[in-house]
Design a protein around this motif. Structure first.
Motif, PDB file in Angstrom:
ATOM      1  N   GLY A  19       0.820  -1.210   0.000  1.00 36.04           N
ATOM      2  CA  GLY A  19       0.000   0.000   0.000  1.00 36.04           C
ATOM      3  C   GLY A  19       0.850   1.255   0.000  1.00 36.04           C
ATOM      4  N   ALA A  20       1.906   1.252   0.785  1.00 37.72           N
ATOM      5  CA  ALA A  20       2.809   2.410   0.848  1.00 37.72           C
ATOM      6  C   ALA A  20       3.498   2.635  -0.491  1.00 37.72           C
ATOM      7  CB  ALA A  20       3.851   2.212   1.948  1.00 37.72           C
ATOM      8  N   ALA A  21       3.750   1.549  -1.226  1.00 41.12           N
ATOM      9  CA  ALA A  21       4.380   1.644  -2.538  1.00 41.12           C
ATOM     10  C   ALA A  21       3.348   1.956  -3.632  1.00 41.12           C
ATOM     11  CB  ALA A  21       5.111   0.351  -2.860  1.00 41.12           C
ATOM     12  N   LYS A  22       2.087   2.117  -3.242  1.00 38.66           N
ATOM     13  CA  LYS A  22       0.988   2.460  -4.156  1.00 38.66           C
ATOM     14  C   LYS A  22       0.659   1.355  -5.151  1.00 38.66           C
ATOM     15  CE  LYS A  22       0.628   6.679  -2.572  1.00 38.66           C
ATOM     16  NZ  LYS A  22      -0.050   6.771  -1.345  1.00 38.66           N
ATOM     17  N   LEU A  23       0.987   0.108  -4.817  1.00 35.68           N
ATOM     18  CA  LEU A  23       0.615  -1.003  -5.682  1.00 35.68           C
ATOM     19  C   LEU A  23      -0.851  -1.351  -5.479  1.00 35.68           C
ATOM     20  CD1 LEU A  23       1.416  -3.139  -7.762  1.00 35.68           C
ATOM     21  CD2 LEU A  23       1.977  -4.653  -5.852  1.00 35.68           C
ATOM     22  N   ILE A  24      -1.261  -1.402  -4.229  1.00 39.30           N
ATOM     23  CA  ILE A  24      -2.659  -1.704  -3.914  1.00 39.30           C
ATOM     24  C   ILE A  24      -3.176  -0.677  -2.911  1.00 39.30           C
ATOM     25  CG2 ILE A  24      -2.544  -4.170  -4.426  1.00 39.30           C
ATOM     26  CD1 ILE A  24      -2.157  -4.732  -1.480  1.00 39.30           C
ATOM     27  N   GLU A  25      -4.408  -0.276  -3.096  1.00 42.11           N
ATOM     28  CA  GLU A  25      -5.060   0.651  -2.167  1.00 42.11           C
ATOM     29  C   GLU A  25      -6.437   0.074  -1.840  1.00 42.11           C
ATOM     30  OE1 GLU A  25      -4.860   4.843  -3.094  1.00 42.11           O
ATOM     31  OE2 GLU A  25      -3.098   4.470  -4.344  1.00 42.11           O
ATOM     32  N   PRO A  26      -6.518  -0.707  -0.766  1.00 42.13           N
ATOM     33  CA  PRO A  26      -7.786  -1.366  -0.446  1.00 42.13           C
ATOM     34  C   PRO A  26      -8.858  -0.367  -0.032  1.00 42.13           C
ATOM     35  CG  PRO A  26      -6.236  -1.626   1.353  1.00 42.13           C
ATOM     36  CD  PRO A  26      -5.489  -0.967   0.233  1.00 42.13           C
ATOM     37  N   LYS A  27     -10.082  -0.759  -0.293  1.00 41.61           N
ATOM     38  CA  LYS A  27     -11.230   0.010   0.202  1.00 41.61           C
ATOM     39  C   LYS A  27     -11.341  -0.245   1.696  1.00 41.61           C
ATOM     40  CE  LYS A  27     -12.751   1.128  -3.941  1.00 41.61           C
ATOM     41  NZ  LYS A  27     -12.476   2.395  -4.491  1.00 41.61           N
ATOM     42  N   ARG A  34      -9.623  -3.036   6.140  1.00 41.19           N
ATOM     43  CA  ARG A  34      -9.213  -3.023   4.732  1.00 41.19           C
ATOM     44  C   ARG A  34      -9.917  -4.144   3.989  1.00 41.19           C
ATOM     45  NH1 ARG A  34      -4.710  -1.691   7.734  1.00 41.19           N
ATOM     46  NH2 ARG A  34      -3.575   0.160   7.065  1.00 41.19           N
ATOM     47  N   ARG A  35     -10.397  -3.825   2.792  1.00 42.54           N
ATOM     48  CA  ARG A  35     -11.080  -4.795   1.930  1.00 42.54           C
ATOM     49  C   ARG A  35     -10.343  -4.846   0.600  1.00 42.54           C
ATOM     50  NH1 ARG A  35     -14.161  -7.694   5.297  1.00 42.54           N
ATOM     51  NH2 ARG A  35     -15.427  -6.346   6.576  1.00 42.54           N
ATOM     52  N   TYR A  36      -9.775  -5.997   0.291  1.00 40.14           N
ATOM     53  CA  TYR A  36      -8.994  -6.160  -0.932  1.00 40.14           C
ATOM     54  C   TYR A  36      -9.836  -6.824  -2.019  1.00 40.14           C
ATOM     55  CZ  TYR A  36      -5.023  -5.193   2.085  1.00 40.14           C
ATOM     56  OH  TYR A  36      -4.161  -4.598   2.959  1.00 40.14           O
ATOM     57  N   SER A  37      -9.712  -6.338  -3.237  1.00 42.47           N
ATOM     58  CA  SER A  37     -10.405  -6.962  -4.367  1.00 42.47           C
ATOM     59  C   SER A  37      -9.598  -8.182  -4.815  1.00 42.47           C
ATOM     60  CB  SER A  37     -10.525  -5.973  -5.525  1.00 42.47           C
ATOM     61  OG  SER A  37      -9.242  -5.705  -6.078  1.00 42.47           O
ATOM     62  N   ARG A  38     -10.219  -9.015  -5.640  1.00 47.75           N
ATOM     63  CA  ARG A  38      -9.492 -10.178  -6.172  1.00 47.75           C
ATOM     64  C   ARG A  38      -8.293  -9.723  -6.993  1.00 47.75           C
ATOM     65  NH1 ARG A  38     -14.965 -13.192  -7.643  1.00 47.75           N
ATOM     66  NH2 ARG A  38     -15.212 -14.316  -5.699  1.00 47.75           N
ATOM     67  N   TYR A  39      -8.474  -8.654  -7.749  1.00 49.42           N
ATOM     68  CA  TYR A  39      -7.381  -8.112  -8.553  1.00 49.42           C
ATOM     69  C   TYR A  39      -6.219  -7.679  -7.655  1.00 49.42           C
ATOM     70  CZ  TYR A  39      -4.810  -4.945 -11.603  1.00 49.42           C
ATOM     71  OH  TYR A  39      -3.818  -4.311 -12.301  1.00 49.42           O
ATOM     72  N   GLN A  40      -6.517  -6.997  -6.564  1.00 50.91           N
ATOM     73  CA  GLN A  40      -5.474  -6.563  -5.639  1.00 50.91           C
ATOM     74  C   GLN A  40      -4.771  -7.757  -5.011  1.00 50.91           C
ATOM     75  OE1 GLN A  40      -7.931  -4.051  -3.196  1.00 50.91           O
ATOM     76  NE2 GLN A  40      -7.162  -2.189  -4.187  1.00 50.91           N
ATOM     77  N   LEU A  41      -5.516  -8.796  -4.712  1.00 55.63           N
ATOM     78  CA  LEU A  41      -4.909 -10.002  -4.145  1.00 55.63           C
ATOM     79  C   LEU A  41      -3.988 -10.677  -5.162  1.00 55.63           C
ATOM     80  CD1 LEU A  41      -7.910 -11.475  -2.129  1.00 55.63           C
ATOM     81  CD2 LEU A  41      -5.885 -10.296  -1.225  1.00 55.63           C
ATOM     82  N   ARG A  42      -4.379 -10.654  -6.460  1.00 52.28           N
ATOM     83  CA  ARG A  42      -3.501 -11.202  -7.498  1.00 52.28           C
ATOM     84  C   ARG A  42      -2.206 -10.395  -7.588  1.00 52.28           C
ATOM     85  NH1 ARG A  42      -8.298 -11.812 -10.514  1.00 52.28           N
ATOM     86  NH2 ARG A  42      -7.783  -9.989 -11.773  1.00 52.28           N
ATOM     87  N   LEU A  43      -2.316  -9.072  -7.508  1.00 52.10           N
ATOM     88  CA  LEU A  43      -1.122  -8.229  -7.533  1.00 52.10           C
ATOM     89  C   LEU A  43      -0.227  -8.516  -6.333  1.00 52.10           C
ATOM     90  CD1 LEU A  43      -2.539  -4.740  -8.624  1.00 52.10           C
ATOM     91  CD2 LEU A  43      -1.372  -6.445 -10.042  1.00 52.10           C
ATOM     92  N   ARG A  48       4.595 -11.055  -3.962  1.00 49.58           N
ATOM     93  CA  ARG A  48       5.223 -12.054  -3.090  1.00 49.58           C
ATOM     94  C   ARG A  48       6.159 -12.954  -3.884  1.00 49.58           C
ATOM     95  NH1 ARG A  48       3.139 -17.383  -0.076  1.00 49.58           N
ATOM     96  NH2 ARG A  48       5.088 -17.753   0.965  1.00 49.58           N
ATOM     97  N   GLU A  49       5.738 -13.379  -5.091  1.00 47.31           N
ATOM     98  CA  GLU A  49       6.601 -14.208  -5.937  1.00 47.31           C
ATOM     99  C   GLU A  49       7.931 -13.503  -6.197  1.00 47.31           C
ATOM    100  OE1 GLU A  49       4.627 -14.988  -9.626  1.00 47.31           O
ATOM    101  OE2 GLU A  49       2.980 -16.079  -8.678  1.00 47.31           O
ATOM    102  N   LEU A  50       7.852 -12.237  -6.583  1.00 41.07           N
ATOM    103  CA  LEU A  50       9.069 -11.487  -6.899  1.00 41.07           C
ATOM    104  C   LEU A  50       9.953 -11.298  -5.670  1.00 41.07           C
ATOM    105  CD1 LEU A  50       7.572  -8.852  -9.346  1.00 41.07           C
ATOM    106  CD2 LEU A  50       9.111 -10.738  -9.929  1.00 41.07           C
ATOM    107  N   VAL A  51       9.323 -10.975  -4.541  1.00 40.08           N
ATOM    108  CA  VAL A  51      10.085 -10.782  -3.296  1.00 40.08           C
ATOM    109  C   VAL A  51      10.723 -12.102  -2.864  1.00 40.08           C
ATOM    110  CG1 VAL A  51       9.874 -10.199  -0.845  1.00 40.08           C
ATOM    111  CG2 VAL A  51       8.806  -8.737  -2.579  1.00 40.08           C
ATOM    112  N   ASP A  52      10.000 -13.194  -3.011  1.00 39.86           N
ATOM    113  CA  ASP A  52      10.555 -14.511  -2.667  1.00 39.86           C
ATOM    114  C   ASP A  52      11.767 -14.850  -3.534  1.00 39.86           C
ATOM    115  OD1 ASP A  52       8.654 -14.856  -0.699  1.00 39.86           O
ATOM    116  OD2 ASP A  52       7.457 -16.323  -1.829  1.00 39.86           O
ATOM    117  N   GLN A  53      11.833 -14.274  -4.740  1.00 43.00           N
ATOM    118  CA  GLN A  53      12.964 -14.498  -5.643  1.00 43.00           C
ATOM    119  C   GLN A  53      14.116 -13.530  -5.358  1.00 43.00           C
ATOM    120  OE1 GLN A  53      11.333 -14.176  -9.608  1.00 43.00           O
ATOM    121  NE2 GLN A  53       9.952 -15.899  -9.282  1.00 43.00           N
ATOM    122  N   GLY A  54      13.929 -12.641  -4.367  1.00 43.90           N
ATOM    123  CA  GLY A  54      15.001 -11.748  -3.970  1.00 43.90           C
ATOM    124  C   GLY A  54      14.860 -10.308  -4.443  1.00 43.90           C
ATOM    125  N   THR A  55      13.741  -9.981  -5.070  1.00 40.14           N
ATOM    126  CA  THR A  55      13.518  -8.615  -5.540  1.00 40.14           C
ATOM    127  C   THR A  55      13.055  -7.748  -4.373  1.00 40.14           C
ATOM    128  OG1 THR A  55      12.815  -9.532  -7.663  1.00 40.14           O
ATOM    129  CG2 THR A  55      12.264  -7.225  -7.245  1.00 40.14           C
TER     130      THR A  55
END
Length: 90
Positions: A19-27, A34-43, A48-55
């Motif tokens: 949220g701080a990085a402005k990737l997702i902004e839940p209602k 906080r209420r996350y949409s399915r799209y936000q959960l996919r993002l 998480r995949e990228l961070v798990d790979q070291g990004t």
């Protein structure tokens, strides 16, 4: 937030970082939750995949935003290049 974090296998702090990085902004619910949409959960799952790979989180968010912009540009180009009356490609 707790349920979303548990579903994704991340901490609530990770979701707050997205949220701080402005990737997702839940209602927010009327109770302030906080209420996350399915799209936000996919993002968030992609982040998480990228961070798990070291990004780093900030870089992962930027990558996802760019991926999303590219996908939208490709959809627009596909629609523009399609002859009138032809259905969209899946």
């Amino acid at each position: 937030m707790g349920a979303a974090a548990e579903m994704l296998g991340v901490s609530p702090a990770f979701l707050r970082a997205l949220g701080a990085a402005k990737l997702i902004e839940p209602k927010r619910s009327s109770g302030g939750h906080r209420r996350y949409s399915r799209y936000q959960l996919r993002l968030a799952a992609r982040a998480r995949e990228l961070v798990d790979q070291g990004t780093p989180v900030e870089a992962a968010c930027r990558i996802i935003i760019l991926e999303d912009q590219l996908a939208e540009a490709l959809r627009v180009n596909d629609a523009r290049d399609r002859p009138p009356g032809e259905a969209a490609r899946p």
